[in-house]
Design a protein around this motif. Structure first.
Motif, PDB file in Angstrom:
ATOM      1  N   THR A   1     -19.005  43.217  47.448  1.00  0.00           N
ATOM      2  CA  THR A   1     -19.026  41.919  48.117  1.00  0.00           C
ATOM      3  C   THR A   1     -17.906  41.796  49.143  1.00  0.00           C
ATOM      4  O   THR A   1     -16.867  42.447  49.014  1.00  0.00           O
ATOM      5  CB  THR A   1     -18.906  40.767  47.079  1.00  0.00           C
TER       6      THR A   1
ATOM      7  N   GLU B   1     -22.396  34.857  49.374  1.00  0.00           N
ATOM      8  CA  GLU B   1     -21.792  35.444  50.585  1.00  0.00           C
ATOM      9  C   GLU B   1     -21.777  34.463  51.756  1.00  0.00           C
ATOM     10  O   GLU B   1     -20.834  34.392  52.522  1.00  0.00           O
ATOM     11  CB  GLU B   1     -22.566  36.705  51.022  1.00  0.00           C
TER      12      GLU B   1
ATOM     13  N   CYS C   1     -22.473  36.927  43.667  1.00  0.00           N
ATOM     14  CA  CYS C   1     -21.810  37.158  44.963  1.00  0.00           C
ATOM     15  C   CYS C   1     -22.849  37.289  46.074  1.00  0.00           C
ATOM     16  O   CYS C   1     -22.636  36.796  47.187  1.00  0.00           O
ATOM     17  CB  CYS C   1     -20.901  38.380  44.896  1.00  0.00           C
TER      18      CYS C   1
END
Ligand SMILES: [Mg+2]
Length: 389
Positions: A263, A237, A233
């Motif tokens: 996240t 992003e 993650c």
């Protein structure tokens, strides 16, 4: 008032998910068995034969309703013939609530999730189809809809089959009018840091191909663990993903809940979850941003409506798993459902020979990224007799 006089279940050697299930047996994608080298290469190395069960419910007025579910191991007919059918035979077909509850309670010692719930789902779907046919109305109308005239569908494919092929496939979906598309992650913890870089490259490739204004998401098909997902993650992003799907096995809700704290990428799951109780657990643990029930698993329309109501009240989106008439009717009658999934055949792929004969007569295909249907009675399709042995 019409009484149920026949419940039959037949087995068809076909996947309820259509061509995708057959093709995915050899396509690259991470799976829950990826941590075992002998099962790493293909899903087909551990997956069951793709088959389905078709249930028919006939009432004393001669109306026949059909329902269906996945039946890879051939257990659905055992559950229905040896148990559930006697709870249903002789009952009023319109008593969907009472029948569902009787089947659920009677199957508790061996049920609650999995095959027993899939069998209950197929019966429930057949009951709703029967009710619609008897009333001369589409199921979405019996459910209180339509709340909108058509539903967006997202393209669900994009296996990691090579940089240029994937980019081309993604651009083709944009040209066909899809506003969202989902890819499959190639790798999990069994493949180390090199696999992480390739997962990221796959997402970056699709984002580059479609530009900033298309929703992109990716499915980890239960193949990751928490630390791996946290690192992935972090890498992902920046790609503005609509969601990451099923990073963990369905029972590992603590990892789902922890990942959401780590996240900004929405986390989805639930295609392998069952009943309002299973989904309430997800919601109470704040484990997912989006739930993806499948009516052919989680309990049919009768239970699906309750699952969706729980989600709606908790501010969680419902995006059903996989395509099919059940989910089209469900979405047409439910304001909490913004889109459904569709499995297009990528331009580079051939339809497997085993899939040439359609499973359903009358199943509509999306166009320009949306699906709308005619107001036919019941679910509006019939199972093609040619698919049975
Ligand atoms: Mg999935």
């Amino acid at each position: 008032m019409s009484t149920i006089k026949r419940v039959t279940v037949r087995h068809a050697p076909r996947s309820i998910w259509g061509h995708l299930a057959e093709r995915e047996k050899t396509l690259p994608l991470v799976t829950p068995l990826d941590v075992y080298p002998e099962y790493q290469d293909t899903r087909g190395s551990w997956f069951w034969d793709s088959r389905m069960a078709v249930v028919e419910i006939e009432t004393d007025d001669g109306v026949v309703g059909q329902g269906w579910c996945e039946d890879g191991v051939g257990a659905i007919s055992l559950v229905i013939d040896n148990h559930l059918s006697r709870l249903v035979l002789g009952s009023e077909a319109s008593d969907v609530e009472g029948l569902w509850d009787r089947m659920y309670r009677a199957s508790l010692p061996y049920g609650r999730k999995g095959i027993a719930l899939q069998a209950i789902s197929a019966i429930d779907i057949a009951l709703w189809d029967n009710l619609g046919r008897a009333a001369g109305k589409p199921v979405y109308e019996l459910l209180g809809g339509p709340v909108h005239p058509s539903i967006p569908v997202y393209a669900s494919a994009l296996h990691p089959v090579g940089h240029d092929k994937v980019a081309q496939e993604a651009r083709a979906y944009v040209a066909e009018g899809y506003e969202g598309m989902k890819m499959r992650f190639p790798f999990g913890p069994g493949d180390g840091v090199r696999g992480m870089a390739e997962n990221e490259a796959h997402v970056a490739n699709v984002r580059d191909a479609v530009g900033p204004d298309i929703e992109i998401m990716a499915d980890a098909y239960m193949g990751w663990n928490f630390n791996y997902a946290k690192k992935m993650c972090n890498r992902l992003e920046k790609y503005n993903m609509a969601w990451i799907e099923e990073p963990f096995v369905p029972d590992d809700l603590n990892s789902y809940a922890k990942l959401r704290q780590e996240t900004s990428i929405p986390i989805s799951g639930g295609e392998h979850e069952y009943t309002k109780y299973g989904f309430l657990n997800i919601i109470e643990k704040e484990a997912m941003d989006i739930i993806q029930p499948d009516l052919r698993r989680c309990g049919g329309f009768t239970e699906g409506r309750k699952i969706s109501a729980l989600a709606q009240a908790a501010g969680i989106s419902v995006i059903p798993h996989a395509y099919g008439m059940t989910h089209i009717h469900f979405a047409l009658a439910d304001a909490a459902i913004p889109m459904i999934e569709y499995f297009p055949l990528p331009a580079w792929a051939d339809l497997p020979d085993s899939e040439m004969e359609p499973i359903f007569i009358g199943e509509p295909k999306p166009s320009n990224g949306r699906i709308a249907i005619d107001p036919l009675p019941g679910l509006g399709v019939t199972v093609n007799e040619a698919i049975f042995d």
